[in-house]
Write a protein that holds these residues in place. Structure first.
Motif, PDB file in Angstrom:
ATOM      1  N   VAL A  40      -7.435  12.731 115.843  1.00 28.33           N
ATOM      2  CA  VAL A  40      -7.029  11.377 115.442  1.00 28.33           C
ATOM      3  C   VAL A  40      -7.169  10.412 116.621  1.00 28.33           C
ATOM      4  O   VAL A  40      -7.676   9.293 116.471  1.00 28.33           O
ATOM      5  CB  VAL A  40      -5.581  11.385 114.912  1.00 28.33           C
ATOM      6  N   LYS A  41      -6.722  10.837 117.786  1.00 26.12           N
ATOM      7  CA  LYS A  41      -6.822   9.994 118.980  1.00 26.12           C
ATOM      8  C   LYS A  41      -8.276   9.641 119.268  1.00 26.12           C
ATOM      9  O   LYS A  41      -8.593   8.482 119.592  1.00 26.12           O
ATOM     10  CB  LYS A  41      -6.216  10.731 120.174  1.00 26.12           C
ATOM     11  N   TYR A  42      -9.163  10.620 119.160  1.00 23.66           N
ATOM     12  CA  TYR A  42     -10.590  10.386 119.375  1.00 23.66           C
ATOM     13  C   TYR A  42     -11.143   9.397 118.351  1.00 23.66           C
ATOM     14  O   TYR A  42     -11.854   8.440 118.695  1.00 23.66           O
ATOM     15  CB  TYR A  42     -11.351  11.706 119.294  1.00 23.66           C
ATOM     16  N   LEU A  43     -10.802   9.592 117.066  1.00 18.55           N
ATOM     17  CA  LEU A  43     -11.331   8.741 116.003  1.00 18.55           C
ATOM     18  C   LEU A  43     -10.858   7.299 116.137  1.00 18.55           C
ATOM     19  O   LEU A  43     -11.609   6.357 115.837  1.00 18.55           O
ATOM     20  CB  LEU A  43     -10.932   9.297 114.638  1.00 18.55           C
ATOM     21  N   LEU A  44      -9.631   7.106 116.597  1.00 22.15           N
ATOM     22  CA  LEU A  44      -9.085   5.755 116.703  1.00 22.15           C
ATOM     23  C   LEU A  44      -9.664   4.981 117.888  1.00 22.15           C
ATOM     24  O   LEU A  44      -9.465   3.771 117.995  1.00 22.15           O
ATOM     25  CB  LEU A  44      -7.558   5.804 116.801  1.00 22.15           C
ATOM     26  N   LYS A  45     -10.384   5.674 118.753  1.00 18.64           N
ATOM     27  CA  LYS A  45     -11.044   5.011 119.875  1.00 18.64           C
ATOM     28  C   LYS A  45     -12.446   4.531 119.503  1.00 18.64           C
ATOM     29  O   LYS A  45     -13.033   3.717 120.222  1.00 18.64           O
ATOM     30  CB  LYS A  45     -11.137   5.959 121.075  1.00 18.64           C
ATOM     31  N   LYS A  46     -12.992   5.034 118.389  1.00 21.27           N
ATOM     32  CA  LYS A  46     -14.365   4.722 118.021  1.00 21.27           C
ATOM     33  C   LYS A  46     -14.442   3.480 117.146  1.00 21.27           C
ATOM     34  O   LYS A  46     -13.613   3.276 116.262  1.00 21.27           O
ATOM     35  CB  LYS A  46     -15.015   5.897 117.291  1.00 21.27           C
ATOM     36  N   ASP A  47     -15.453   2.666 117.388  1.00 17.66           N
ATOM     37  CA  ASP A  47     -15.689   1.484 116.569  1.00 17.66           C
ATOM     38  C   ASP A  47     -16.767   1.723 115.517  1.00 17.66           C
ATOM     39  O   ASP A  47     -16.883   0.952 114.553  1.00 17.66           O
ATOM     40  CB  ASP A  47     -16.109   0.303 117.446  1.00 17.66           C
ATOM     41  N   TYR A  48     -17.575   2.765 115.717  1.00 16.15           N
ATOM     42  CA  TYR A  48     -18.688   3.031 114.799  1.00 16.15           C
ATOM     43  C   TYR A  48     -18.759   4.533 114.562  1.00 16.15           C
ATOM     44  O   TYR A  48     -18.956   5.309 115.493  1.00 16.15           O
ATOM     45  CB  TYR A  48     -19.999   2.539 115.405  1.00 16.15           C
ATOM     46  N   TYR A  49     -18.568   4.940 113.300  1.00 15.67           N
ATOM     47  CA  TYR A  49     -18.558   6.362 112.976  1.00 15.67           C
ATOM     48  C   TYR A  49     -19.962   6.852 112.637  1.00 15.67           C
ATOM     49  O   TYR A  49     -20.701   6.214 111.887  1.00 15.67           O
ATOM     50  CB  TYR A  49     -17.616   6.643 111.815  1.00 15.67           C
ATOM     51  N   GLN A  50     -20.297   8.014 113.198  1.00 16.77           N
ATOM     52  CA  GLN A  50     -21.584   8.654 112.966  1.00 16.77           C
ATOM     53  C   GLN A  50     -21.415   9.792 111.949  1.00 16.77           C
ATOM     54  O   GLN A  50     -20.317  10.075 111.485  1.00 16.77           O
ATOM     55  CB  GLN A  50     -22.116   9.207 114.293  1.00 16.77           C
ATOM     56  N   GLN A  51     -22.550  10.437 111.625  1.00 15.68           N
ATOM     57  CA  GLN A  51     -22.516  11.490 110.605  1.00 15.68           C
ATOM     58  C   GLN A  51     -21.496  12.577 110.925  1.00 15.68           C
ATOM     59  O   GLN A  51     -20.704  12.975 110.056  1.00 15.68           O
ATOM     60  CB  GLN A  51     -23.895  12.124 110.449  1.00 15.68           C
ATOM     61  N   PHE A  52     -21.481  13.059 112.173  1.00 20.94           N
ATOM     62  CA  PHE A  52     -20.553  14.137 112.528  1.00 20.94           C
ATOM     63  C   PHE A  52     -19.105  13.656 112.526  1.00 20.94           C
ATOM     64  O   PHE A  52     -18.191  14.451 112.286  1.00 20.94           O
ATOM     65  CB  PHE A  52     -20.931  14.748 113.875  1.00 20.94           C
ATOM     66  N   ASP A  53     -18.884  12.370 112.770  1.00 21.23           N
ATOM     67  CA  ASP A  53     -17.528  11.825 112.659  1.00 21.23           C
ATOM     68  C   ASP A  53     -17.038  11.929 111.217  1.00 21.23           C
ATOM     69  O   ASP A  53     -15.910  12.360 110.959  1.00 21.23           O
ATOM     70  CB  ASP A  53     -17.484  10.357 113.099  1.00 21.23           C
ATOM     71  N   TYR A  54     -17.896  11.521 110.281  1.00 22.13           N
ATOM     72  CA  TYR A  54     -17.500  11.588 108.875  1.00 22.13           C
ATOM     73  C   TYR A  54     -17.302  13.040 108.427  1.00 22.13           C
ATOM     74  O   TYR A  54     -16.423  13.323 107.604  1.00 22.13           O
ATOM     75  CB  TYR A  54     -18.540  10.897 107.996  1.00 22.13           C
ATOM     76  N   LEU A  55     -18.102  13.935 108.954  1.00 20.66           N
ATOM     77  CA  LEU A  55     -17.920  15.354 108.621  1.00 20.66           C
ATOM     78  C   LEU A  55     -16.569  15.849 109.127  1.00 20.66           C
ATOM     79  O   LEU A  55     -15.848  16.575 108.415  1.00 20.66           O
ATOM     80  CB  LEU A  55     -19.053  16.181 109.231  1.00 20.66           C
ATOM     81  N   ILE A  56     -16.206  15.464 110.338  1.00 19.96           N
ATOM     82  CA  ILE A  56     -14.910  15.859 110.896  1.00 19.96           C
ATOM     83  C   ILE A  56     -13.767  15.299 110.051  1.00 19.96           C
ATOM     84  O   ILE A  56     -12.822  16.008 109.695  1.00 19.96           O
ATOM     85  CB  ILE A  56     -14.790  15.390 112.357  1.00 19.96           C
ATOM     86  N   ILE A  57     -13.867  14.020 109.696  1.00 18.82           N
ATOM     87  CA  ILE A  57     -12.806  13.410 108.892  1.00 18.82           C
ATOM     88  C   ILE A  57     -12.697  14.100 107.535  1.00 18.82           C
ATOM     89  O   ILE A  57     -11.592  14.380 107.054  1.00 18.82           O
ATOM     90  CB  ILE A  57     -13.059  11.903 108.708  1.00 18.82           C
ATOM     91  N   SER A  58     -13.845  14.370 106.906  1.00 17.22           N
ATOM     92  CA  SER A  58     -13.832  15.023 105.597  1.00 17.22           C
ATOM     93  C   SER A  58     -13.076  16.344 105.625  1.00 17.22           C
ATOM     94  O   SER A  58     -12.341  16.674 104.690  1.00 17.22           O
ATOM     95  CB  SER A  58     -15.273  15.278 105.126  1.00 17.22           C
ATOM     96  N   ASN A  59     -13.249  17.083 106.694  1.00 17.48           N
ATOM     97  CA  ASN A  59     -12.649  18.415 106.808  1.00 17.48           C
ATOM     98  C   ASN A  59     -11.205  18.397 107.264  1.00 17.48           C
ATOM     99  O   ASN A  59     -10.476  19.360 107.034  1.00 17.48           O
ATOM    100  CB  ASN A  59     -13.477  19.286 107.760  1.00 17.48           C
ATOM    101  N   THR A  60     -10.773  17.324 107.920  1.00 14.43           N
ATOM    102  CA  THR A  60      -9.439  17.351 108.529  1.00 14.43           C
ATOM    103  C   THR A  60      -8.460  16.330 107.969  1.00 14.43           C
ATOM    104  O   THR A  60      -7.273  16.408 108.272  1.00 14.43           O
ATOM    105  CB  THR A  60      -9.545  17.112 110.057  1.00 14.43           C
ATOM    106  N   ILE A  61      -8.905  15.418 107.139  1.00 13.67           N
ATOM    107  CA  ILE A  61      -8.029  14.304 106.746  1.00 13.67           C
ATOM    108  C   ILE A  61      -6.788  14.775 106.009  1.00 13.67           C
ATOM    109  O   ILE A  61      -5.736  14.147 106.069  1.00 13.67           O
ATOM    110  CB  ILE A  61      -8.808  13.259 105.925  1.00 13.67           C
ATOM    111  N   ARG A  62      -6.861  15.905 105.333  1.00 18.65           N
ATOM    112  CA  ARG A  62      -5.675  16.389 104.625  1.00 18.65           C
ATOM    113  C   ARG A  62      -4.577  16.833 105.581  1.00 18.65           C
ATOM    114  O   ARG A  62      -3.422  16.970 105.182  1.00 18.65           O
ATOM    115  CB  ARG A  62      -6.046  17.538 103.686  1.00 18.65           C
ATOM    116  N   PHE A  63      -4.933  17.063 106.847  1.00 16.47           N
ATOM    117  CA  PHE A  63      -3.942  17.470 107.847  1.00 16.47           C
ATOM    118  C   PHE A  63      -3.291  16.270 108.540  1.00 16.47           C
ATOM    119  O   PHE A  63      -2.316  16.432 109.260  1.00 16.47           O
ATOM    120  CB  PHE A  63      -4.590  18.362 108.910  1.00 16.47           C
ATOM    121  N   PHE A  64      -3.862  15.066 108.338  1.00 19.52           N
ATOM    122  CA  PHE A  64      -3.322  13.873 108.981  1.00 19.52           C
ATOM    123  C   PHE A  64      -2.016  13.460 108.298  1.00 19.52           C
ATOM    124  O   PHE A  64      -1.805  13.717 107.111  1.00 19.52           O
ATOM    125  CB  PHE A  64      -4.293  12.692 108.867  1.00 19.52           C
ATOM    126  N   SER A  65      -1.165  12.777 109.042  1.00 24.67           N
ATOM    127  CA  SER A  65      -0.005  12.140 108.428  1.00 24.67           C
ATOM    128  C   SER A  65      -0.493  10.957 107.602  1.00 24.67           C
ATOM    129  O   SER A  65      -1.634  10.497 107.747  1.00 24.67           O
ATOM    130  CB  SER A  65       0.973  11.670 109.491  1.00 24.67           C
TER     131      SER A  65
END
Length: 302
Positions: A139-164
């Motif tokens: 989450v800390k890494y993602l919140l630092k990025k202004d532009y999401y790439q393919q691997f960013d979206y893949l990471i979010i897809s796999n982990t978003i259910r674990f986020f608050s």
């Protein structure tokens, strides 16, 4: 195949000589070196050659592997997912996972590490589940990025259910709307859309029906050209599931089972069974919010 090999493949299939492939900037010896991988081709020159071959860039690059290591990883990943008991292939993937656990050199390797953990930890004891610390770092890494790439979206897809809930809102406020959506490749868009369906599913499982409705509304505004039928069908399934849970109206349950029957008819029996279990579980009178690790965890194709 590399670029030169692919040019030679199409030239021979179309019965053309090397001379017929030349443009105003290439001489025969230069073109020959390109086909043999001894000279780099300029992108504008390649574009001119593809015009002569009447080839679309998509058709041409579909035969090229610009990242052979990642291609092999994906093949191994999906083979193991479909053959969980194959010990030799399992060991190859576990060895790669252990290597990544020590250090990831780039975003691609971080993504590979995460998808292995999230998917295979439910089946193999050798693969550790993703930890709270890792989620916080993601989450800390993602919140630092202004532009999401393919691997960013893949990471979010796999982990978003674990986020608050708050973390989901913060990350998705950066990820949606999808920057340069019209210029993104289909794989990147698939992961971005999966990200949305997964957060909706997560909110439904947490009985946050208001949050699920909010993200359903946002999701329906994506895919403006209506190209991704899989995404739109998944949204309709989630919409019907949410409407049944909120209203209890029986026709929404009929819509759910019509969708599941369609999935069965096209041969995806495993997915159909997963959806049956989900519907039965979520609509049971004794349904309670469970740990996020028990939420449905499917296999992302890319």
């Amino acid at each position: 195949m590399n670029i030169g090999e692919t040019l030679r493949f199409f030239r021979k299939k179309l019965h053309l000589t090397q001379k017929e492939m030349l443009d105003n900037h290439l001489d025969p010896s230069s073109y020959s070196r390109i086909e043999h991988g001894k000279q780099i081709i300029r992108i504008d020159t390649l574009a001119e050659i593809l015009k002569k071959l009447s080839l679309s860039p998509e058709e041409f690059f579909a035969r090229i592997s610009l990242d052979e290591d990642q291609k092999k990883f994906k093949a191994l990943f999906y083979y193991c997912a479909e053959h969980l008991d194959n010990q030799s292939m399992k060991q190859k993937l576990v060895d790669y996972y252990l290597k990544l656990a020590k250090f990831q050199h780039n975003l691609k390797e971080l993504s590979n590490y995460i998808v292995i953990k999230v998917y295979f930890s439910q089946f193999w004891s050798e693969i550790d589940p993703i930890t709270d610390k890792e989620i916080q770092e993601i989450v800390k890494y993602l919140l630092k990025k202004d532009y999401y790439q393919q691997f960013d979206y893949l990471i979010i897809s796999n982990t978003i259910r674990f986020f608050s809930t708050k973390q989901q809102d913060l990350v998705l406020s950066r990820a949606i709307p999808i920057s340069d959506e019209d210029l993104r490749d289909s794989t990147t868009l698939n992961f971005a859309y999966n990200m949305l369906t997964n957060v909706i599913s997560s909110r439904i499982h947490e009985r946050d029906y208001e949050g699920a409705a909010k993200y359903l509304s946002i999701a329906k505004k994506q895919d403006k050209k209506g190209k991704n039928y899989n995404f739109r069908m998944n949204l309709q399934y989630l919409n019907n599931l949410l409407e049944y849970l909120v209203t209890g109206e029986h026709h929404y349950m009929e819509y759910l089972y019509d969708f599941i029957k369609l999935i069965e008819n096209i041969g995806d029996l495993q997915q159909a069974e997963t959806l049956k279990k989900e519907v039965t579980y979520l609509t049971h009178s004794n349904f309670t919010v469970t740990d996020k690790t028990s939420f449905p965890n499917g296999l992302f194709r890319y």
